[in-house]
Design an enzyme around this catalytic site. Structure first.
Site, mmCIF file in Angstrom:
data_model
loop_
_atom_site.group_PDB
_atom_site.id
_atom_site.type_symbol
_atom_site.label_atom_id
_atom_site.label_comp_id
_atom_site.label_asym_id
_atom_site.label_seq_id
_atom_site.Cartn_x
_atom_site.Cartn_y
_atom_site.Cartn_z
ATOM 1 N N MET A 1 12.694 -10.000 -7.889
ATOM 2 C CA MET A 1 11.448 -9.845 -8.641
ATOM 3 C C MET A 1 11.652 -8.945 -9.861
ATOM 4 S SD MET A 1 8.468 -10.846 -8.950
ATOM 5 C CE MET A 1 7.533 -11.459 -7.555
ATOM 6 N N GLU B 1 11.602 6.556 11.629
ATOM 7 C CA GLU B 1 10.150 6.691 11.739
ATOM 8 C C GLU B 1 9.408 5.705 10.835
ATOM 9 O OE1 GLU B 1 12.242 9.205 11.461
ATOM 10 O OE2 GLU B 1 11.855 10.611 13.101
ATOM 11 N N LYS C 1 3.238 22.828 18.751
ATOM 12 C CA LYS C 1 3.946 22.778 20.033
ATOM 13 C C LYS C 1 3.190 23.576 21.099
ATOM 14 C CE LYS C 1 8.738 22.604 21.539
ATOM 15 N NZ LYS C 1 10.133 22.920 21.164
ATOM 16 N N GLN D 1 12.126 22.879 10.503
ATOM 17 C CA GLN D 1 11.400 21.609 10.515
ATOM 18 C C GLN D 1 9.886 21.784 10.371
ATOM 19 O OE1 GLN D 1 12.922 19.270 13.867
ATOM 20 N NE2 GLN D 1 14.496 18.470 12.500
HETATM 21 C C1 LIG Z 1 10.265 0.783 -1.680
HETATM 22 C C2 LIG Z 1 10.252 -0.014 -2.922
HETATM 23 N N1 LIG Z 1 11.137 0.232 -3.918
HETATM 24 C C3 LIG Z 1 11.122 -0.513 -5.043
HETATM 25 C C4 LIG Z 1 10.227 -1.529 -5.204
HETATM 26 C C5 LIG Z 1 10.212 -2.349 -6.486
HETATM 27 N N2 LIG Z 1 10.553 -3.760 -6.199
HETATM 28 C C6 LIG Z 1 9.613 -4.711 -6.053
HETATM 29 S S1 LIG Z 1 10.257 -6.215 -5.689
HETATM 30 C C7 LIG Z 1 11.818 -5.630 -5.764
HETATM 31 C C8 LIG Z 1 12.988 -6.524 -5.529
HETATM 32 C C9 LIG Z 1 13.096 -7.010 -4.131
HETATM 33 O O1 LIG Z 1 14.331 -7.620 -3.964
HETATM 34 P P1 LIG Z 1 14.619 -8.486 -2.692
HETATM 35 O O2 LIG Z 1 14.228 -7.747 -1.458
HETATM 36 O O3 LIG Z 1 16.010 -8.994 -2.737
HETATM 37 O O4 LIG Z 1 13.584 -9.678 -2.840
HETATM 38 P P2 LIG Z 1 13.569 -10.854 -3.945
HETATM 39 O O5 LIG Z 1 12.640 -10.437 -5.022
HETATM 40 O O6 LIG Z 1 14.948 -11.034 -4.439
HETATM 41 O O7 LIG Z 1 13.049 -12.022 -3.196
HETATM 42 C C10 LIG Z 1 11.819 -4.260 -6.073
HETATM 43 C C11 LIG Z 1 13.031 -3.440 -6.232
HETATM 44 C C12 LIG Z 1 9.303 -1.731 -4.157
HETATM 45 N N3 LIG Z 1 8.355 -2.671 -4.224
HETATM 46 N N4 LIG Z 1 9.343 -0.999 -3.032
#
Ligand SMILES: Cc1ncc(C[n+]2csc(CCOP(=O)(O)OP(=O)(O)O)c2C)c(N)n1
Ligand SMILES: [Mg+2]
Lengths: 174, 589
Positions: B504, B78, B190, B141
């Protein structure tokens, strides 16, 4: 600087409105001092009154967020000088307390309170007024003994002629 | 407009087959489930993303007969459905629609609802709910979906009576896509889906407690124009509102008349083409050097359809305190929320710009513009030249991959991103050369947004190239939607920038947590094999010398494609405004 503000909200009478409004306040971790809801003088329009202690900037932003809710017509905020307001308090005291001299009777007279009900075991006293007044009576009654105490949310009428009417006219409603 | 349940009428004594051929007046009653679909048709909906389940089965059963009129896309989760609906809405400016069942189906939508609310994305989500007599009984649910989604929807409503369906659905579409758009959730028990009603539909054009479109106040326009005409160093901040109001043309004309430099927020990207002589770059934490520095040197900020998010302003106490400010904004609660302004203009961006255009003088600011170009040179020397330094072998630089994809698509693809370093680099290094090309999760920063949103964007604008820029982390949050790409032949081009890290977060750990890399390294699967398992073609490019040919191969491929790019493991995104720093404390290295 924090101050006591009363927010009056005019809304549709729909199930979700109250929780939307409350959510806007609680998500900022602000505790509500009082809340009450009833119909307003305008047919079909509901009125919610909430009292909070915040800064003016905070209350302005909160009102803007409340305004934004689809089922809300308008939220206004006031400080206490803009309002005529009351709260109602009920006190349940042991009937015995009335037998011991005239302390309780004097208190009832002094605070302009009312006796609502007399039972064998307890007496219910009613007092309307501002929080400080109902609070003061409570303190005194605590000296003689008290079973129960409850205070209502604030009800308020604003001194300026209702801004809502002007507002609704501008919007061609009502 | 209290919704009153009409009294159920006794069924007309007409045989059902006769009712169809009879005059319109003698129409038979229809089920609530069918009514929902009829409402969608009345609103011009021809595409739904969704996932069925017990509590929404009557609607899916009705859908069986409507397949020719409304396409339903079965996503694999979803969350995929709602992000796809968001991508579709953002790409087309129409309202995205998705369906989910009660309980876990509905809770799986929550991330998307929060995302859509933050990024002003119009959605109508329909969830099934248990029978109304079971509400509150912890039935199978059953989740209090209305209670749970109150703070992440623009409006939500539970329907327990089939007679409410037409009016509530009409309201839902009106609310979702008027004023500042946002997500609306309609929860339908429903019994309301199964029950019968006389169907009559009237589109909503007004709700008495809701005023979505403020009229332009000429006094506010005059005040703003006065500030603009007197300014010596003005700067326009263009936001998402320009895209939402579809104000690109009037905005460009306004900019060209006033001669004022334009900096964009991340969602303002492509509100003006990157190569426009007055475009000076992106604002914010990983934005360009010039617009951030100059924010604190200009004498007037003209903010249009943006909300002074903390990622844009940095330290608020030190944000443009020297400048007067104009804020053009449709949502009154945004005005004076984060930044106090001298001249608010409460209006739709397009209306305001048109009105303002008439009152502003034709001007140019050559020396002011030169100051930006000097900043650009500095940023080029310290950051861009390094990011784009042509590598000829070994692992690839993310920026280089994006630049190459930008060149090969002539800056005209719709760029849909996930969240992380690759997102910031896609914002920085794609040369946006057409309107409304940027679709990304900005306000919420939702990892997993990229692939499903790209699917929605591609289905909404199939003639456009859609480039999905993902990281190895976020891609794994919703990669099951590759199944949708192949089942429905959605030709998104996935540029998977794999640095083997939650990049990041790793960057922050390096810069602000003494390089203590706490749970950011991934042991990744073979992405190409996974794609192929789903029936999506792809290959890996691990050597910089093959990058150009690989991107060409991806773009030339007829159908969805995954290009898995092996990137340099540890690279940082610069410039950066660190937490608590002011915009003019932006660091280049
Ligand atoms: C759902 C969710 N969980 C955690 C985060 C925190 N977060 C922000 S950027 C990131 C890393 C992303 O890694 P990747 O997809 O490999 O991208 P990169 O930064 O390596 O380009 C995280 C864990 C988030 N933004 N969203
Ligand atoms: Mg990564």
């Amino acid at each position: 600087m924090e101050n006591e503000y009363t927010i009056t909200i005019f809304s549709e009478n729909k199930t979700g409105v109250l929780s939307r409004v409350i959510g806007i306040i609680t998500r900022r971790k602000i505790n509500m001092d009082s809340i009450s809801a009833s119909k307003s003088a305008i047919k079909g329009i509901h009125k919610i009154i909430i009292v909070i202690k915040v800064t003016e900037t905070q209350v302005r932003k909160i009102c803007a967020q409340i305004d934004k809710q689809i089922d809300v017509f308008k939220a206004f905020y006031y400080d206490n000088s803009d309002l005529v307001y009351q709260e109602i308090a009920l006190y349940k005291v042991p009937t015995e307390a009335f037998y011991q001299g005239d302390t309780v009777e004097n208190l009832v007279r002094k605070y302009d309170a009312k006796i609502l009900r007399i039972e064998k075991k307890y007496i219910v006293i009613e007092k309307t007024g501002h929080q400080e007044e109902t609070e003061a009576l409570l303190e005194e009654l605590e000296q003689v003994g008290i079973y129960e105490f409850i205070r209502s949310g604030r009800v308020a009428i604003v001194k300026p002629m209702e801004r809502l009417n002007t507002y609704l006219k501008k919007r061609n409603i009502a | 407009m209290e919704i009153k349940a009409k009294k159920a009428q006794a069924p007309k004594k007409v045989k059902s087959d006769r009712a169809k051929t009879n005059s319109k007046k003698a129409k038979a009653k229809i089920s609530g489930a069918e009514a929902v679909l009829k409402c969608l048709l009345k609103e011009g909906v021809d595409l739904i993303y969704g996932y069925p389940g017990g509590a929404i089965m009557p609607i899916y059963d009705a859908l069986y007969d409507y397949q020719k009129k409304i396409q339903h896309v079965l996503t694999r989760h979803e969350q995929g459905a709602i992000h796809a609906a968001e991508g579709y809405a953002r790409a087309t400016r129409k309202t995205g629609v998705c369906f989910a069942t009660s309980g876990p189906g509905a809770t799986n939508l929550f991330t998307g609802l929060g995302d859509a609310l933050m990024d002003s994305t119009p959605l109508v989500c329909v969830t099934g709910q248990v029978y109304s007599h079971l509400l509150g009984s912890d039935a199978f649910q059953e989740v209090d979906v209305i209670g749970c989604t109150t703070s992440i929807t623009k409006w939500n409503y539970q329907i327990t009576d089939p007679n409410e369906i037409p009016e509530v659905m009409a309201k839902a579409f009106y609310i979702a896509n008027s004023g500042r758009p946002g997500p609306v959730l309609i929860d339908i028990t429903k019994d309301a889906q199964v029950g019968l009603l006389d169907f009559k539909y009237k589109r909503t054009t007004k709700i008495r407690s809701y005023f979505p479109l403020p009229e332009v106040d000429s006094a506010q326009i005059t005040a703003a124009a006065k500030l603009i005409n007197a300014a010596k160093k003005p700067l326009i901040l263009s936001g998402h509102g320009i895209q939402i109001a579809e104000a690109h043309e009037v905005f460009r004309k306004f900019v060209e008349k006033t001669g004022i430099p334009v900096a964009s927020t991340i969602h303002g990207l492509s509100s003006l083409n990157n190569d426009h002589p007055l475009y000076v770059g992106m604002l914010g934490m990983h934005g360009n050097y010039g617009p951030n520095i100059k924010t604190n040197q200009c004498d007037l900020l003209i903010a249009i359809g943006m909300r002074f998010d903390d990622r844009v302003t940095g330290n608020l106490q030190k944000y443009a305190t020297q400048a007067k400010k104009i804020h053009i904004e449709i949502d009154p609660s945004e005005i004076n929320k984060n930044v106090e302004v001298e001249a608010p203009v409460l209006a739709d961006a397009k209306d305001a710009i048109v009105a303002l255009h008439k009152k502003v003088k034709k001007k140019t600011y050559p020396s002011w513009l030169k100051e930006f170009r000097a900043c650009d040179k500095k940023e080029y020397r310290k950051v861009i030249s390094k990011d784009l330094a042509k590598l000829t072998s070994g692992p690839i630089k993310m920026a280089q991959a994006i630049k190459e994809a930008s060149d090969q698509t002539k800056g005209k693809a719709i760029v849909v991103t996930d969240v992380g370093q690759h997102q910031m680099l896609a914002a920085r290094y794609y040369d946006y050369s057409d309107k409304n090309l940027w679709i990304s999760s900005g306000g919420a920063g939702t990892m997993g947004f990229g692939l499903p949103a790209a699917i929605g964007a591609k289905m909404g604008r199939p003639q456009k190239e859609v480039l999905c820029v993902c990281g190895d982390g976020g891609f794994q949050m919703t990669l099951q939607e590759l199944g949708v790409c192949s089942q429905y032949d959605v030709a998104v081009k996935i540029l998977l920038l794999d640095n083997n890290y939650l990049g990041m977060v790793r960057q922050w750990q390096e810069l602000f947590f003494e390089r203590r890399y706490s749970f950011v390294e991934l042991e990744n699967p073979d992405f190409v094999t996974i794609a192929k398992g789903f029936g999506v073609e792809g290959h890996t490019v691990a050597d910089a010398k093959n990058l150009k040919a690989s991107i060409k191969q991806m773009l030339d491929h007829d159908g969805p494609y995954l290009l898995h790019v092996t990137c340099i493991k540890e690279e940082n995104v610069f410039p950066i405004i660190s937490t608590g720093k002011a915009v003019d404390e932006i660091a280049l290295e």
